[in-house]
Every structure is written in structure tokens, then in C-alpha cells.
Design an enzyme around this catalytic site. Structure first.
Site, PDB file in Angstrom:
ATOM      1  N   LYS B 116      61.085 -46.903   9.882  1.00 50.05           N
ATOM      2  CA  LYS B 116      59.908 -46.398   9.123  1.00 50.05           C
ATOM      3  C   LYS B 116      58.514 -47.033   9.821  1.00 50.05           C
ATOM      4  CE  LYS B 116      62.237 -45.457   4.824  1.00 50.05           C
ATOM      5  NZ  LYS B 116      62.140 -45.631   3.229  1.00 50.05           N
ATOM      6  N   GLU B 200      53.802 -51.907   1.728  1.00 53.07           N
ATOM      7  CA  GLU B 200      52.833 -50.826   1.568  1.00 53.07           C
ATOM      8  C   GLU B 200      52.068 -51.051   0.028  1.00 53.07           C
ATOM      9  OE1 GLU B 200      54.678 -46.869   3.710  1.00 53.07           O
ATOM     10  OE2 GLU B 200      54.470 -47.032   1.519  1.00 53.07           O
ATOM     11  N   HIS B 235      65.271 -45.110  -7.626  1.00 59.88           N
ATOM     12  CA  HIS B 235      65.041 -44.611  -6.258  1.00 59.88           C
ATOM     13  C   HIS B 235      65.844 -43.428  -5.629  1.00 59.88           C
ATOM     14  CE1 HIS B 235      61.575 -47.406  -6.214  1.00 59.88           C
ATOM     15  NE2 HIS B 235      62.643 -48.224  -6.367  1.00 59.88           N
ATOM     16  N   ARG B 292      67.486 -34.966   9.131  1.00 64.50           N
ATOM     17  CA  ARG B 292      68.694 -34.444   8.739  1.00 64.50           C
ATOM     18  C   ARG B 292      68.440 -33.394   7.725  1.00 64.50           C
ATOM     19  NH1 ARG B 292      68.692 -36.724   3.630  1.00 64.50           N
ATOM     20  NH2 ARG B 292      68.062 -38.894   3.645  1.00 64.50           N
TER      21      ARG B 292
END
Lengths: 164, 499, 499, 164
Positions: B116, B200, B235, B292
Site C-alpha cells: 500500500k 493515515e 473491516h 484480482r
């Protein structure tokens, strides 16, 4: 035939007889017009009066569940004359056993014997199907005994610990 | 076109890919671990090869074994499904080296997106909008504290190699940062063998909206509309829909064009998904790219009328995209429910075991992608996703109505599933009003469920219980199989103990 | 909106309508004959009422009994499905008189269309294109001979009250006319209690293409595209698709506009279908209007994204059409297979009995509308339609591919079905090239089937036979139920003998 | 265990043994690597070598059918030692019986005893499931006997007529 039926904790007195495919039915003293067909194993097409119901029967870990449409009920049936059926709820008294709710691995044991716990305190972490789940205390008390250690594989119903 | 495709996966997605192969006249080779011999994907395949014990690391994640099966079977391509090796650049490279076409992006495109932090660095150059934060992993607690202070709490910690919420932590205050960082790192290390974690700014109550892209090997890249994936628990996505109720054609075009730019910046090919966080003002921020096929690809298929797996295979075989961006026609609304083997009444504990009775829904607007069957023993070793139930309608309201109806027809006996959770979501007032964000489900689950006891239904159950008793149910067959299932778990457990 | 709908039908269409009711939050009342107590439509309904013995005339066709159930249950509308009372104007009128909304056209619109000869007279006025012939029944053999001579052989004899090929005869030469007329008349009398038969010029090798229309009660009428229904056996549709491979947008518009004119000429409301014969030069001729939902309505639903039964109910409840002609969006291709309980290897003899094993297809692009379930005993008393399998694809080729795949997954054990026929049709070269006409199927079935004995598969069967024997199969359960089924047929037969 | 298996008229000699879930298999003298799992009743997931097959087993009117994928085979299994299984085909010789292929009603009898028939000549018309079907002669010959009259209800397997 006379049955004592327990549905989600409530008792019903059920008189039920079958004669040439027709049923006579008295539920808690009230006569019901009943018509039933076993569509396939564990699936009943039931009519009471003209109301129609699809009933599914399911046995999970020794418990009988009946589904009326999409609503699940815990059911127990006793035939008083033959004393078939089981009683339950008795072993809920006294020290509480913490039972493994699923097969899996104990990833972490969070407490020690003798620790105090509140209702909902995490006792151990189990992993199965790629998910980790905390096993919580069902009551306030003290951990009397822990039966598992980290890395242990357990089966549903295994006793993990006892809280007193 | 390929003659034979190896499907390096299991469960519903292996069946999904298998069906595409059959439809395209391509032989399908499957692999299975010891506990998956009786799986549907094995039964339905043309060739099936055992690849070892239940543990994924020794079977579905074992690159050498899978390439060996490709060699022995003469497969000329490999479809990785999702999960397992699907985003593993080493595997994609190993396929290329072995002369087997990997149906997905190249290893280098994956590498660009797989981390990421790396993806963030590349995308910043391409002018893609971002959530403020670090573009690389933090080295120390001190650095993390500095960064968090500068962007302001709350902040989100994320595993660089992450996915599925693993290694992710929301930190509301500086005092919680240290322990959160440690646990995120250890979870990341455990899950991905990579402890890199970055920071973040946390967007509160965001929506999670993602854009499907498709790129051929001739430079053509298109977007196929967005999916609203805000309904998550821990999540993990639970229910997805397309289109998103808040995205209008103009916003779709803007998000789609950013997604295409992201894909092109990485020389991306095949199917991929660009994930965005969307705040309450409908600003969208690039989150990551999933390199994917997604679990939730069917909702896009239903609103576009396209088959993404067919297209993946055609693209991998070198064909150009058979349509242009202008020809993509979005019509109607689709919603997907992920049916898991888990107990919604008991903290969503996994619930493996034998399926004693299976009544499956069908009819108008209902698609069912399933890996289960009556009599199958759901193993304890893998992700609990059993099936996906997808409803299509002319509009969102009809899709909800059809799905609600179909959930009422669905019955999986012998194990617990989350079917009742979906019934609850679909009748939720806020869900119906499309007031969604990633906190929606936690919020909903905190409310006490309206379990009005239907005393009439309880009486019906009492009568039914008596009738089953008279008719001799529980039938000996069903209770016997129940015992078999539990003793099988026990022996599985014992096997683990002896290892 | 209605609170409660009575479904005056059985089988897959009763289940189809039931699902629509559930989706719309409307209680569903069903009726059943003695042999249908265990039917799926009864199990799934909210209320179910017995209406008499197996013979349709004493149950599903008995207007008084059905209206009595409507009264007792408090239903405010009746959906007739197709067949049975669906095109019975007396029934529609009786519903109106009883204050129950009939979900379909008015009795007068039905009357205008119900007799093919009357419809023809009305449509001639509206300037609708026709096949040359009589607009009324022929009175005598002599008149028939005159008419036939004037329009020229071959001619087609048709029952005025007809449908489903009953009372229909192709006559190639004058010498055959007399006996054909007699048998057509006696069949018409037997089937419809109306021996009126008329004559048309026979269009050789025509296509049968029909146009779906929908009209609300506020004067709005739209068309939803055509269906190609040329694949017929004994004048019974077997496989239908939408759109027709030979209809382009311009021809669709022209046919659609004629269909709308037909509907408007009869003050038609609700769903209806205008049937056309199309000759080899793509001229189309009005054939008849079916004043009900068609068996094959799902293919139109898949290409338009609309739900025709929802719309029927909304229209009957007085709602205006929720879209205009311009908003009808046709996308992709859909094909329907009618799965019948009949034996394709034995002259398509009906095959009732107990379904011992049912494996049902699902997955991408597959819709299954079914009235059967594992363990159900298919009664001998009604139409043998068990289920409809419908495949959707981005294009015709993909629809064929998906359907072929799904047919491979479909298994109905214990009775014979025509599933293998569809496998044969879908791989037929001419079918793939869309070279279709109403003679296609008879032509195809005359060819010897390419039954290359797969000696490998036979060896596999030998091994499997041994394994089943070792594992103790045939299981006692399955063979016992087989015996039950056959003894049930026997007792049914004896009952008939005693009547 | 040694079996004689007949598949669509062809005989196979099958030696099959199961030991701890593993199979040994010799078909017509050829050793095969076989692996089988009964997925559910009547459904077998079979591997021979690495080829995979889904096999369905079906009993219709006393006959065993095995489906390899979508291909149907008539199967008969005999265990020579125990002499289980049946023989068949013997009563096909001599006069041919015309058997009702379905339950239904005889709508019309088209011929009389003594009439000559060709292969395929219609003998009677039956109705079931709203369809009329002509029952045809399986061979050239003479109608020796007719057992049914118009309006009769018949069951599958009932003899309608005999052709000689």
C-alpha cells in the site's frame, strides 16, 4: 398421543392423533384444524385452519430447532407416558463452565487461575476459519480452573475454563 | 484461446471460475487439500489433483505444488480466484517463468500495488487524490507519534501488505498509539509475514466505494461502474451493492477516470478494483488497488450484463476488450449477501459442520454462487464464506425486495449461518434510505434486535414439533449424520493435537 | 395496493406469482387439488385452500369454488397465471361481479381476442397485417374446400377457441381436407367445448415471433420487445429466446407499433402478447393475441430488466406504467428451456413419478423458475411442465454457453425429463447459426442423434456401478420410495377405474 | 470383490476392493487408480487417475441408470459369488408385449385382434398429462390379443396388447 412441548422456554400441552392421514389436534385446550404433509425429510408443509406454514426441523449438537418460515425456535418434545425426551438447564447452576463454541485453536489465554472477571471479560482467544474470537466470561466471578493452554486444538463442547 | 485452465482455489470462487471454463469450452483442472476432497469444485472439474494437508501454507498457498500440477496436467493458464495466491507477485512471476499464463496482472503491476505504501508513492505522482498520511511504513513509535500529531487524531494504522482488515487499527488519541501500533505490527507479521505499518488520517463515517476496471494487453482500459461496500464487520465486507446509491453519472465518470489513471500508471492488465474512501461531502480518496477479481464482482456483472471471468480469460489469452467505454450500459440495481458459516446469535463464531438440509432460493432476479451442497461437511480450516446470494432489480427497492424474498427461501440446516443478519439489514430503516457508512453495521448491531416473540408462530412450532414426533422425526438418518459430523470434528481436532 | 392476492393456478407459475406477492408485501392465497397438497406452491403460501379432486374441471377450472375461496380468504385480487382460467372471459367477468380484481385484461378485451375469428375481424378493421384466409369458422366441408381452393394449398385449419396446437391441422392437398377438418373439429370440441374451425393459408417454414405489450388503465400502452418462439414440437413451444436473432431495431419498432395498435383496438389492459408469423422475407402477419402472461415471459424480463408480474399487479391496482416506451432498454440475450416430465428417448411420453434426486443449476446468468423439489411426486393429472431454465448472456453465444453449462448441472432423478433434448438443440449447428423456423425441431429430431458411444465414459460407469454396489447403493431408502411412487400410480389408476 | 458389470449391453469384469478409504480396482484386466467419495446419496465424486467425474445413480421402474456427467448408461451389477443381480432380455423373444409406457387413459383403440401391423403402426392412443400419445407396434406381425378398451385407466408396465 399426549405431548408436553417446550418452545423457546414456554410449555405447551399438545394432544395429537393421526387417523388415516387426518390429524386431530388440541393445543393448550384449544382445538385446531391441522393438516400436515412431510414434503421431504425435515421439511413439513403444515396447515392450521387455512394458514400455511413451511416448517424446517434441524438438529444441532443434540438440540432440536424448528423453523417456522424464517423464525427459529428451540424445541423439546416429551411424551409424558413414555417419559421420552430430556430435561435440561440443570447443569447451569453452580460454577459456570466456559465451553468452546466451535472447533479451533486456542491462540491466547488472557487470564490466570484465580483472576477476577466481570461479565464479558475476555478469557481466551480462539481461531477457526481464519477468524479470531474472544471467549468471554458469562458471569462475574473468579477463574477457578483453566483447562487449555495456548496452541491447543479444541472441539465444540470442550470445557475451556470454570468461573465461580 | 487456452485449452486447459488450472484453478488454484477452492469454495464458491473455484466453482465460479469452473463454470466460466465450461462455458468457454476450456477444460478445468482443480486442486484440493485433504479436507476438500468432497468439495463441489472437485466434483465438477475435469481433472482434480490433491495438493496436501488442510493447512493452506502446505496446499493452496504452496507455489511449487501448484505449478507441479500445472505441469503434470498440461494446463496453459492458471486462474487464482481471490485470496490465497491471487495477489502474490512471486506466484505470478513463477507462472510466467514456468510458461503458464497467470490470469491476472503482471508481477510488476502487482508489486506496484501490492504494498500500500509503494502504491501510494506511485499514485501521488499520477495526481490521484489521497487521504493525508505517510507514504511509507513508520519506523518507530516516536515517528508514528510525530506523524499522527501533524495530521491530527483520529488516525488509522494500516498494514502495508494488508487486506481484509488485518493489521488495521483506529487510534483516537495519542495514549493509544503505542499499543495499537504493536498489535497492528504483530498481526501484520502473522498475517502477511510483513510487519510494515503506515499511518493515515482517519476519515470518520466514510463510505467505502470501489471502482471496477478492466484492462487488456493492448493498452485499452475501461471502468465498469462502482460498488458500494460500506457494510462491513471487523473491516470485512458483508453486503455490497451496485451502483452506489450516492454516486450519480457525473461522479461515476470522475471516479472511473481516476481509477483508469491508477491502472494505467501501473501498466495494469486484466481485472482490478480501485478502492476509494468517500467522505460525507462526497470527496473521494484513493485507498488501494486490489489486483484480482473481487468477491463482490457479481453485482457489477448484473448491472452491466458482462461476465468478468470470461473477460479475464479472454484478456489473458491476448484478446482485445470487445467493447469501448461508451458501450458499457449500466441498468438496474444489484445487491450481494455473503453467506458465512457463522453464528449471528453468538458473536459470529464460525460454525463448521455437516449441512443436513439445504433449501436454495431461485426465481426472478436471483443469482446464487455457491460452494456448498446438502451433505457436505464445511471444514474448519478456511474462510467461512459458503455462498453469495445476489439480487437484481429494476431499482434498489426491487433488488431489496427480491433479496428479502430469496433469503426467506434459503435454509441451511445443521450449521449456523448469517442469513438472519441479512434479513435484519435489509429491513433496517437506514439501510432502506441508503444512509450507509463503514460504521453502519456496528451501529446497527449495537441496537437490541426487535425480537418480538410471535406467540402464534411459537404455537405453530409446538404443533409442528408434535407432528414431527408422531411421524418419527428426528429421522434416524439425520441424527446419525449429525453425530458423524461432530465425531469428524473431534477426530480433526485430535489429528491437530497429534501433529 | 392489494392486501391479499389469490393465485388460481399451480406448478411453477403459481410459485412465480407467489414470489412476486412476497416481494411486494402482499399476502398470497393459493388453491390446490387433492393431488397437489404437497406442491411447492402450497408449502410457500400464506394461506392455502383445497378446492377438490384432481380433475381440473372440478378444481382449477371451477369458477365457483375459486371465487368462494376469494370470499372466505378476503382476497382483493386474483392472479390466474397462464392456462386454466387465465383466458376465460366468464371468469374475468365473474371476478368483476364479485368485486375481486382480476389481474389481467377485462372480459370484453378477452372476448374480443379470445375467439381467433372474432379477433381477426376486429384487427382487419385496425389495419393489422394478416395471413389470407377466413375470418370466421367454416360451416361445411364444401365451404372449406371452396375457401382452400381459392387461397391455394397448403392451408392450415385452426380452432377458433384454440391454443397450444389443439384442433390445428396442416392440409397439403384437397384429398386430405375432409378427414383433417373432422379431426380438428372433434379435437376442438373435446379441448374447448367449441368445434368452430377456420382456414388460413399455410405459411411454410415460418418463424413464430411474438411481441410483449403492457397497457395500464390510464391509456398508456408500451411494447417490451419480441420473443422468438419458433422451436416447437406438436405446436407446443419448447425453447424461446429474446431478442429474435432476425429482428433488428427497425423491425422491432414496426412490429411493436402494430402490437400496440392491436392492444389499443381491443381496449386492452395489463400484460398481453401479440403473436406473429414471420415469413422468409421477414414479412410479419398477425396470428392472435394471448390475453395473459406467457410461459416464456422470463426472457423478456431478462433483456429488459423489468418484472412483468410486479407490473401486472401494479397495473391492476390502478398504477400508471412507471416508464415510457423510450425508457425501455433492451440489453443482452436470453433463452428459456421448458423442462418437461417427458421421455425424449421414448417418443416424449409423459413421465410422472417421484423425484428421487434433484441437483439444480445456478450461478452467473442462470435463472430457474421451478415448481418441483426433491421428494415430490409429479402427478399424472396436469401439464408436464416442471420448471423453466433461463440463461442470460451479453450476447446469444454467451447465453447458449451458459445454458449449456447449466443443463449439465441439472439432474432430475427418478423420472424422465427432456433436459437431454435441450443439450442437443443448443449444440445443433443450425440453431447456433439461428437458422430457425417452426419446422426446425421436427427436422432436427428426424436426424439420427449423434450418439457416439463414449467407451471411456462407459468404463467409468462400470467402475462407478461397482463402487455404488460396494458402498451399499442402491440405498434402501431410494428404492423403497421408488416402489411407493409406483404403487401410488397404481392406486391412482384404480381410483379412476372405480369412478 | 469381483463383479460382472453390464453397461449399455457391454460386459465388464471388475475387481474392486476398499481398504481404509482407498480403492484398488482392476477393470477388464487393467489396473486403475480410483478414488471415490459419496458426496450425498446417489451422487459419487469419482477420480480415475486425475480425471474427475460426477456420477449420479438412479433407479427407475426397477432399472439402474448411472449418469456420467450428462450421459446416461443402463447398468447391471452382478457379484458372481453371491449370484446377486438379475438377468434380463429373455422375455423379449417370442410374441412381443405392448407395454403401457406411462400411467394414463386409453383414449382410442385403433385396431382389432387379428389385424396385421407393420413396425410403427399405431395400436392405441393414450392420454396423460394433457398429451395424447400413440402406442406403436414394435414389430411387423399380427395382433394376437388386445387387453384394454377405450376409457380404461392403465399403469406403467400394464400389457396393452400382444403382437406376434
Amino acid at each position: 398421543m399426549l405431548y408436553s412441548v417446550n418452545i423457546d422456554g414456554k410449555n405447551y400441552r399438545l394432544e395429537l392423533n393421526q387417523f388415516e392421514g387426518r390429524w386431530s389436534c388440541i393445543l393448550n385446550g384449544r382445538q385446531l384444524e391441522v393438516d400436515a404433509v412431510l414434503a421431504r425429510r425435515d421439511v413439513l408443509s403444515l396447515r392450521i385452519g387455512n394458514k400455511a406454514y413451511e416448517i424446517k426441523s434441524e438438529h444441532v449438537a443434540g438440540d432440536l430447532h424448528l423453523w417456522v418460515g424464517s423464525t427459529r425456535f428451540a424445541a423439546e418434545v416429551r411424551d409424558p407416558r413414555s417419559l421420552r425426551g430430556r430435561t435440561r438447564g440443570l447443569d447451569d447452576r453452580g460454577p459456570k463452565k466456559i465451553i468452546a463454541p466451535m472447533p479451533g485453536k486456542v491462540i491466547r489465554v488472557l487470564l490466570h487461575e484465580g483472576d477476577e472477571v466481570a461479565l464479558g471479560t475476555g478469557i481466551a482467544v480462539m481461531e477457526a476459519m481464519k477468524m479470531q474470537n474472544e471467549i468471554k466470561s458469562p458471569k462475574k466471578g473468579i477463574i477457578k480452573k483453566i483447562f487449555v493452554s495456548e496452541g491447543a486444538a479444541v472441539n465444540p463442547g470442550d470445557v475451556l475454563a470454570i468461573v465461580e | 484461446m487456452f485449452k486447459k485452465i488450472l484453478i488454484a482455489n477452492r469454495g464458491e470462487i473455484a466453482v465460479r471460475v469452473l463454470r466460466a471454463c465450461q462455458e468457454m469450452g476450456i477444460a478445468a483442472v482443480t486442486v484440493y487439500s485433504d479436507v476438500d476432497r468432497a468439495s463441489l469444485h472437485v466434483r465438477k472439474s475435469d481433472e482434480a489433483y490433491p495438493i496436501g494437508p488442510a493447512a493452506a501454507s502446505e496446499s493452496y498457498l504452496n507455489i511449487a505444488k501448484i505449478l507441479e500440477v500445472a505441469r503434470r496436467s498440461g494446463a496453459d493458464a492458471i486462474h487464482p480466484g481471490y485470496g490465497f495466491l491471487s495477489e502474490n507477485a512471486k506466484f505470478a512471476q513463477a507462472c510466467a517463468d514456468a510458461g503458464v499464463k497467470f490470469i491476472g496482472p503482471t508481477a510488476s503491476a502487482m508489486n506496484a500495488m501490492g504494498s500500500k505504501t509503494k502504491a501510494r508513492q506511485a499514485m501521488e505522482k499520477a495526481g490521484v487524490p489521497f487521504v493525508p498520511g505517510t507514504s511509507r511504513g513508520v519506523e518507530s513509535v516516536e515517528e508514528a507519534e510525530q506523524v499522527a500529531a501533524s495530521i491530527g487524531y483520529p488516525v488509522m494504522l494500516k498494514a502495508a501488505a494488508g487486506g481484509g482488515g488485518k493489521g488495521m487499527r483506529l487510534v483516537r488519541a495519542a495514549t493509544d498509539l503505542k499499543s495499537a501500533l504493536e498489535s497492528a505490527r504483530s498481526e501484520a507479521e502473522r498475517s502477511f509475514a510483513d510487519s510494515e505499518v503506515y499511518i493515515e488520517k482517519a476519515i470518520l463515517n466514510p463510505r467505502h466505494i470501489e471502482m471496477q476496471v478492466l484492462a487488456d494487453e493492448h493498452g485499452n482500459t475501461v471502468y465498469l461502474g462502482e460498488r458500494e461496500c460500506s457494510l462491513q464487520r471487523r473491516h470485512q465486507k458483508v453486503l455490497e451493492e451496485a451502483p452506489s446509491p450516492i454516486v450519480d453519472p457525473e461522479m461515476r465518470r470522475r471516479m472511473g477516470e481516476v481509477a483508469v489513471r491508477v491502472a494505467q500508471a501501473a501498466n495494469y492488465t486484466n481485472a482490478g478494483t480501485v478502492e476509494f474512501l468517500v467522505d460525507q461531502q462526497k470527496n473521494f480518496y484513493f485507498l488501494e488497488m486490489n489486483t484480482r477479481l473481487q468477491v463482490e464482482h457479481p453485482v457489477t456483472e448484473l448491472i452491466t450484463g458482462l461476465d468478468l471471468v470470461h473477460l479475464q480469460i479472454r484478456i489473458a489469452a491476448g484478446e482485445p476488450l470487445p467493447f469501448t467505454q461508451d458501450e458499457v450500459l449500466i441498468r438496474g440495481h444489484a445487491i450481494e449477501c455473503r453467506i458465512y458459516a457463522e453464528d449471528p446469535d453468538n458473536n459470529y463464531f464460525p460454525s463448521p459442520g455437516k449441512i443436513t438440509l439445504l433449501l436454495a432460493p431461485s426465481g426472478p432476479g436471483i443469482r446464487r454462487d455457491s460452494g456448498m451442497y446438502e451433505g457436505w461437511n464445511v471444514p474448519i480450516d478456511y474462510d467461512p464464506l459458503l455462498a453469495k446470494l445476489i439480487g437484481y432489480g429494476s431499482d434498489r427497492e426491487q433488488a431489496i425486495a427480491r433479496l428479502t424474498r430469496a433469503l426467506g427461501e434459503y435454509f441451511v440446516g445443521g450449521i449456523k449461518t448469517n442469513i438472519s443478519l441479512f434479513r435484519r439489514i435489509l429491513r433496517d430503516e437506514n439501510f432502506r434510505l441508503a444512509k450507509l457508512d463503514t460504521g453502519f453495521l456496528d451501529q446497527m448491531l449495537k441496537q437490541p434486535e426487535d425480537k418480538a416473540v410471535d406467540s402464534n408462530a411459537a404455537g405453530v412450532a409446538a404443533v409442528a414439533a408434535g407432528i414431527f414426533a408422531v411421524l418419527g422425526a428426528p429421522s434416524p438418518a439425520s441424527s446419525a449424520s449429525g453425530e458423524q459430523a461432530s465425531s469428524k470434528w473431534k477426530s480433526a481436532g485430535r489429528r491437530d493435537l497429534l501433529r
